[in-house]
Design a protein around this motif. Structure first.
Motif, PDB file in Angstrom:
ATOM      1  N   ASP A 142       0.826  -1.199   0.000  1.00 14.85           N
ATOM      2  CA  ASP A 142       0.000   0.000   0.000  1.00 14.85           C
ATOM      3  C   ASP A 142       0.865   1.257   0.000  1.00 14.85           C
ATOM      4  OD1 ASP A 142      -2.755   1.231   0.387  1.00 14.85           O
ATOM      5  OD2 ASP A 142      -1.732   1.999   2.160  1.00 14.85           O
ATOM      6  N   SER A 143       1.922   1.258   0.809  1.00 18.43           N
ATOM      7  CA  SER A 143       2.794   2.434   0.906  1.00 18.43           C
ATOM      8  C   SER A 143       3.522   2.689  -0.403  1.00 18.43           C
ATOM      9  CB  SER A 143       3.801   2.239   2.047  1.00 18.43           C
ATOM     10  OG  SER A 143       3.142   2.029   3.274  1.00 18.43           O
ATOM     11  N   LEU A 144       3.986   1.625  -1.046  1.00 19.43           N
ATOM     12  CA  LEU A 144       4.654   1.786  -2.341  1.00 19.43           C
ATOM     13  C   LEU A 144       3.677   2.300  -3.396  1.00 19.43           C
ATOM     14  CD1 LEU A 144       6.818  -1.465  -2.333  1.00 19.43           C
ATOM     15  CD2 LEU A 144       7.667   0.887  -2.166  1.00 19.43           C
ATOM     16  N   ALA A 145       2.434   1.832  -3.337  1.00 16.78           N
ATOM     17  CA  ALA A 145       1.421   2.335  -4.266  1.00 16.78           C
ATOM     18  C   ALA A 145       1.209   3.825  -4.072  1.00 16.78           C
ATOM     19  CB  ALA A 145       0.104   1.579  -4.065  1.00 16.78           C
ATOM     20  N   CYS A 146       1.103   4.256  -2.820  1.00 21.59           N
ATOM     21  CA  CYS A 146       0.927   5.686  -2.532  1.00 21.59           C
ATOM     22  C   CYS A 146       2.124   6.489  -3.024  1.00 21.59           C
ATOM     23  CB  CYS A 146       0.755   5.898  -1.027  1.00 21.59           C
ATOM     24  SG  CYS A 146      -0.747   5.189  -0.341  1.00 21.59           S
ATOM     25  N   ALA A 147       3.329   5.957  -2.796  1.00 23.80           N
ATOM     26  CA  ALA A 147       4.544   6.662  -3.196  1.00 23.80           C
ATOM     27  C   ALA A 147       4.601   6.864  -4.704  1.00 23.80           C
ATOM     28  CB  ALA A 147       5.772   5.885  -2.720  1.00 23.80           C
ATOM     29  N   LEU A 148       4.268   5.844  -5.461  1.00 24.79           N
ATOM     30  CA  LEU A 148       4.328   5.972  -6.924  1.00 24.79           C
ATOM     31  C   LEU A 148       3.228   6.889  -7.439  1.00 24.79           C
ATOM     32  CD1 LEU A 148       5.259   2.393  -8.169  1.00 24.79           C
ATOM     33  CD2 LEU A 148       6.741   4.320  -7.621  1.00 24.79           C
ATOM     34  N   ALA A 172      21.358   4.661  -0.882  1.00 24.78           N
ATOM     35  CA  ALA A 172      19.970   4.210  -0.846  1.00 24.78           C
ATOM     36  C   ALA A 172      19.214   4.771  -2.043  1.00 24.78           C
ATOM     37  CB  ALA A 172      19.309   4.672   0.452  1.00 24.78           C
ATOM     38  N   ARG A 173      18.299   3.980  -2.556  1.00 25.46           N
ATOM     39  CA  ARG A 173      17.538   4.380  -3.741  1.00 25.46           C
ATOM     40  C   ARG A 173      16.104   4.756  -3.389  1.00 25.46           C
ATOM     41  NH1 ARG A 173      19.189  -1.002  -6.769  1.00 25.46           N
ATOM     42  NH2 ARG A 173      18.993  -1.658  -4.577  1.00 25.46           N
ATOM     43  N   VAL A 174      15.449   5.384  -4.347  1.00 24.06           N
ATOM     44  CA  VAL A 174      14.095   5.885  -4.152  1.00 24.06           C
ATOM     45  C   VAL A 174      13.168   5.143  -5.106  1.00 24.06           C
ATOM     46  CG1 VAL A 174      12.609   7.914  -4.197  1.00 24.06           C
ATOM     47  CG2 VAL A 174      15.015   8.148  -3.504  1.00 24.06           C
ATOM     48  N   PRO A 175      12.130   4.476  -4.614  1.00 20.23           N
ATOM     49  CA  PRO A 175      11.234   3.724  -5.501  1.00 20.23           C
ATOM     50  C   PRO A 175      10.660   4.591  -6.607  1.00 20.23           C
ATOM     51  CG  PRO A 175      10.769   3.207  -3.214  1.00 20.23           C
ATOM     52  CD  PRO A 175      11.741   4.355  -3.206  1.00 20.23           C
ATOM     53  N   GLY A 176      10.637   4.042  -7.810  1.00 23.90           N
ATOM     54  CA  GLY A 176      10.060   4.738  -8.949  1.00 23.90           C
ATOM     55  C   GLY A 176      10.971   5.734  -9.610  1.00 23.90           C
ATOM     56  N   LEU A 177      12.146   5.990  -9.012  1.00 22.93           N
ATOM     57  CA  LEU A 177      13.092   6.957  -9.554  1.00 22.93           C
ATOM     58  C   LEU A 177      14.458   6.307  -9.692  1.00 22.93           C
ATOM     59  CD1 LEU A 177      12.006  10.045  -7.404  1.00 22.93           C
ATOM     60  CD2 LEU A 177      11.372   9.564  -9.774  1.00 22.93           C
ATOM     61  N   SER A 230      -1.090   1.066  -9.495  1.00 23.50           N
ATOM     62  CA  SER A 230      -0.005   2.027  -9.292  1.00 23.50           C
ATOM     63  C   SER A 230       1.266   1.565  -9.989  1.00 23.50           C
ATOM     64  CB  SER A 230       0.249   2.217  -7.793  1.00 23.50           C
ATOM     65  OG  SER A 230      -0.890   2.737  -7.157  1.00 23.50           O
ATOM     66  N   MET A 231       1.577   0.269  -9.892  1.00 27.34           N
ATOM     67  CA  MET A 231       2.769  -0.249 -10.567  1.00 27.34           C
ATOM     68  C   MET A 231       2.633  -0.108 -12.085  1.00 27.34           C
ATOM     69  SD  MET A 231       4.656  -1.128  -8.025  1.00 27.34           S
ATOM     70  CE  MET A 231       3.799  -0.048  -6.859  1.00 27.34           C
ATOM     71  N   ARG A 232       1.473  -0.460 -12.606  1.00 26.43           N
ATOM     72  CA  ARG A 232       1.269  -0.448 -14.061  1.00 26.43           C
ATOM     73  C   ARG A 232       1.242   0.970 -14.618  1.00 26.43           C
ATOM     74  NH1 ARG A 232      -3.504  -5.114 -14.288  1.00 26.43           N
ATOM     75  NH2 ARG A 232      -2.171  -6.830 -13.544  1.00 26.43           N
ATOM     76  N   ALA A 233       0.800   1.925 -13.791  1.00 31.23           N
ATOM     77  CA  ALA A 233       0.755   3.311 -14.257  1.00 31.23           C
ATOM     78  C   ALA A 233       2.140   3.929 -14.328  1.00 31.23           C
ATOM     79  CB  ALA A 233      -0.139   4.144 -13.336  1.00 31.23           C
ATOM     80  N   HIS A 234       3.084   3.385 -13.563  1.00 33.55           N
ATOM     81  CA  HIS A 234       4.404   4.031 -13.473  1.00 33.55           C
ATOM     82  C   HIS A 234       5.494   3.295 -14.240  1.00 33.55           C
ATOM     83  CE1 HIS A 234       7.318   6.765 -11.695  1.00 33.55           C
ATOM     84  NE2 HIS A 234       8.100   5.710 -11.492  1.00 33.55           N
ATOM     85  N   PHE A 235       5.457   1.968 -14.242  1.00 33.63           N
ATOM     86  CA  PHE A 235       6.547   1.192 -14.822  1.00 33.63           C
ATOM     87  C   PHE A 235       6.146   0.594 -16.176  1.00 33.63           C
ATOM     88  CE2 PHE A 235       7.476   0.682 -10.196  1.00 33.63           C
ATOM     89  CZ  PHE A 235       8.750   1.251 -10.202  1.00 33.63           C
ATOM     90  N   PRO A 236       7.118   0.262 -17.016  1.00 29.72           N
ATOM     91  CA  PRO A 236       6.812  -0.518 -18.217  1.00 29.72           C
ATOM     92  C   PRO A 236       6.113  -1.817 -17.817  1.00 29.72           C
ATOM     93  CG  PRO A 236       9.085   0.264 -18.264  1.00 29.72           C
ATOM     94  CD  PRO A 236       8.559   0.575 -16.894  1.00 29.72           C
ATOM     95  N   SER A 237       5.288  -2.341 -18.696  1.00 33.55           N
ATOM     96  CA  SER A 237       4.443  -3.484 -18.350  1.00 33.55           C
ATOM     97  C   SER A 237       5.244  -4.688 -17.874  1.00 33.55           C
ATOM     98  CB  SER A 237       3.569  -3.871 -19.541  1.00 33.55           C
ATOM     99  OG  SER A 237       4.373  -4.182 -20.671  1.00 33.55           O
ATOM    100  N   SER A 238       6.393  -4.946 -18.497  1.00 35.92           N
ATOM    101  CA  SER A 238       7.183  -6.107 -18.099  1.00 35.92           C
ATOM    102  C   SER A 238       7.727  -5.940 -16.682  1.00 35.92           C
ATOM    103  CB  SER A 238       8.339  -6.330 -19.076  1.00 35.92           C
ATOM    104  OG  SER A 238       9.172  -5.174 -19.144  1.00 35.92           O
ATOM    105  N   GLN A 239       8.159  -4.731 -16.332  1.00 37.88           N
ATOM    106  CA  GLN A 239       8.670  -4.482 -14.978  1.00 37.88           C
ATOM    107  C   GLN A 239       7.544  -4.536 -13.964  1.00 37.88           C
ATOM    108  OE1 GLN A 239      10.916  -0.861 -14.579  1.00 37.88           O
ATOM    109  NE2 GLN A 239      11.467  -1.233 -12.458  1.00 37.88           N
ATOM    110  N   ALA A 240       6.410  -3.952 -14.305  1.00 39.76           N
ATOM    111  CA  ALA A 240       5.262  -4.003 -13.394  1.00 39.76           C
ATOM    112  C   ALA A 240       4.857  -5.447 -13.119  1.00 39.76           C
ATOM    113  CB  ALA A 240       4.096  -3.216 -13.981  1.00 39.76           C
ATOM    114  N   VAL A 299      13.146   0.424  -8.784  1.00 42.73           N
ATOM    115  CA  VAL A 299      13.694   1.668  -9.315  1.00 42.73           C
ATOM    116  C   VAL A 299      13.445   1.730 -10.819  1.00 42.73           C
ATOM    117  CG1 VAL A 299      15.421   1.911  -7.521  1.00 42.73           C
ATOM    118  CG2 VAL A 299      15.997   0.676  -9.619  1.00 42.73           C
ATOM    119  N   LYS A 300      13.330   2.935 -11.312  1.00 43.64           N
ATOM    120  CA  LYS A 300      13.051   3.130 -12.730  1.00 43.64           C
ATOM    121  C   LYS A 300      14.354   3.312 -13.472  1.00 43.64           C
ATOM    122  CE  LYS A 300       9.471   5.204 -15.544  1.00 43.64           C
ATOM    123  NZ  LYS A 300       8.281   6.089 -15.519  1.00 43.64           N
ATOM    124  N   ALA A 301      14.544   2.556 -14.530  1.00 48.46           N
ATOM    125  CA  ALA A 301      15.771   2.633 -15.308  1.00 48.46           C
ATOM    126  C   ALA A 301      15.905   4.024 -15.920  1.00 48.46           C
ATOM    127  CB  ALA A 301      15.780   1.577 -16.392  1.00 48.46           C
TER     128      ALA A 301
END
Length: 484
Positions: free
Chosen positions: A45-51, A76-81, A445-455, A481-483
């Motif tokens: 849920d938190s990762l969904a909110c973050a993205l 340290a890395r930042v999800p989605g970035l 949230s994953m599908r809206a932010h990442f390419p389909s294969s990564q999601a 993380v997003k490439a």
């Protein structure tokens, strides 16, 4: 304290509450399967909110290094970035993202708050430690370790919120994020029990942020990054303690100068129950609407009434909203609303939008939607009042309801039904209904932010709890993380 020599420089033993918090964070073993299952959902849920927050420029302009170029290779890395940052700044980034849309989990008692705000520190420290590799004498943390830290941070923040009302003295609940993040971050970084006590004492010595930024007439976007600031401060305190910096044993109880006398009106801070896993097991998820939690059931009531009023908006005489006392105190708001942060803390706005449009999304707080004159016209007809029964059920440990009721009255003397909802979808009593919706929130949230294969890889990774818990945290972050 009448018998205490205020001139004596003899250092006392640490305040018992400091020791209890630190001992729990440092030593406690969590054996609740329900807590771990709920923590996994909380992570999703938190990762969904973050993205989702990354779609809003007001959030993204605050992210990245503290100044251009201040990155850390292997940090340290930042999800989605794609940022690699020192763990303090990474904690700010993650914490601000999770909290930005007011869509993450919630805890309501004498004090309010959002325990998943602590994920900023927890995820940043875990990824930082995991990526240190051979330079770190401790094994890389697993996702199971991450979930354990989440359970402990939830418990520290939530138990302290049960009977200590910081809002009553004008302080913001993010001070509990700072305390909880400090305790678990120091533990995760390998601190001794003494170092955890020292770090936690410094967290209390910071005092507390004022709630002015959450209330009219000053409501603003700081309420969306204040938790990021607090969880990052927790990492900073942990690192300071690990350097050997001293602590302050009577940070809470010192006469005149301690937290209790200076900021808590002389009241004693209490932990009314033993720290365990109660909070994670009973945490409230915001699944359906990005709205301040005291209004969640009001929004659901309004959606149920949408079909009865959408064709009669010009005929409405008044709208009656019944709520709990905390809801009345926090989000009953009239007059012009200046920004999205103002609007998502106004129960009238959060009720008007679903009555008119049959929806409430994060985008509905933006200026484009708020400019619709029907919203303020409908707000002007609303009266908000306390229902004493709702307030009693809100505070009862075996209920913890967050009830609202809405009824619309028309000028011809007719009215809609009175719709009352006692607890929202994210309440433990509606978990069976809510968890599939939470998983769908995560997937979307994953599908809206990442390419389909990564999601798809991310979704598959979370679908197997046993395999997920066995992963190293840096492996989890590799997926998130997003490439560039």
């Amino acid at each position: 304290m009448s018998g205490q020599d205020h001139k004596s420089a003899q250092r006392p033993d640490p305040d018992p509450l400091l020791v209890d918090i630190a001992t729990y964070a440092h030593t406690a073993v969590i054996d609740s399967a329900i807590a771990y299952e709920t923590a996994r959902y909380c992570l999703m849920d938190s990762l969904a909110c973050a993205l989702q927050a990354l779609s809003f420029p007001a959030c993204t302009r605050l992210l990245g290094p503290v100044v251009p170029g201040a990155t850390l290779s292997g940090g340290a890395r930042v999800p989605g970035l794609g940022h690699e940052l020192d763990p303090v700044q990474a904690a700010f980034n993650i914490g601000a993202m999770v909290r930005w849309l007011d869509f993450n989990d919630t805890w309501l008692a004498a004090e309010w708050g959002h325990p998943s705000d602590n994920l900023g520190a927890i995820l940043a420290v875990a990824d930082y430690r995991a990526r240190r590799g051979a330079a770190d004498s401790m094994p890389a943390p697993s996702v199971r370790d991450l979930l354990t830290a989440m359970i402990k941070a939830h418990e520290i923040q939530g138990v302290l919120a049960l009977e200590n009302s910081f809002n009553r003295v004008g302080l913001d609940h993010v001070l509990l994020v700072r305390v909880a993040s400090t305790a678990v971050a120091t533990m995760m970084l390998g601190g001794t029990l003494e170092q955890v006590i020292n770090a936690v004492s410094n967290a209390w010595l910071d005092g507390g942020a004022l709630r002015a930024y959450r209330h009219a007439p000053n409501t603003g976007s700081r309420k969306s990054w204040a938790a990021g600031d607090a969880t990052a401060r927790g990492v900073r305190h942990a690192l300071i303690a690990l350097s050997g910096e001293m602590g302050y044993p009577s940070a809470l109880s010192a006469p005149t100068w301690g937290f209790q006398d200076v900021l808590f009106r002389g009241q004693r801070l209490v932990a009314p129950q033993t720290f365990g896993s109660y909070v994670m097991e009973n945490v409230l998820f915001k699944i359906s609407y990005p709205a301040e939690f005291h209004a969640q059931t009001a929004v659901e009531c309004a959606l149920k009434l949408h079909g009865q009023v959408r064709g009669r908006l010009d005929e409405i005489e008044r709208v009656v909203i019944e709520t709990q006392e905390p809801g009345l105190r926090i989000i009953d708001k009239t007059g012009p609303l200046a920004n999205p942060a103002d609007r998502d803390h106004c129960i009238q706005y959060m009720t008007a939008v679903p009555l008119i449009f049959g929806r409430l999304t994060a985008a509905d707080y933006e200026d484009r939607v708020a400019a619709d004159p029907r919203i303020d016209a409908l707000r002007a007809t609303m009266s908000v009042r306390e229902n004493a029964g709702f307030t009693r059920a809100y505070y009862q440990r075996d209920q913890r309801y967050i009830a609202n009721a809405v009824q619309v009255f028309f000028r011809d003397g007719t009215a809609t039904e009175r719709v009352q909802i006692d607890y929202p979808v994210g309440h433990r009593r509606r978990r069976a209904e809510g968890m599939p919706l939470l998983v769908e929130k995560f997937r979307q949230s994953m599908r809206a932010h990442f390419p389909s294969s990564q999601a798809q890889r991310i979704e598959e990774g979370f679908a197997d709890p046993v395999a997920l818990e066995g992963r190293r945290v840096d492996e989890l972050m590799d997926m998130l993380v997003k490439a560039s």
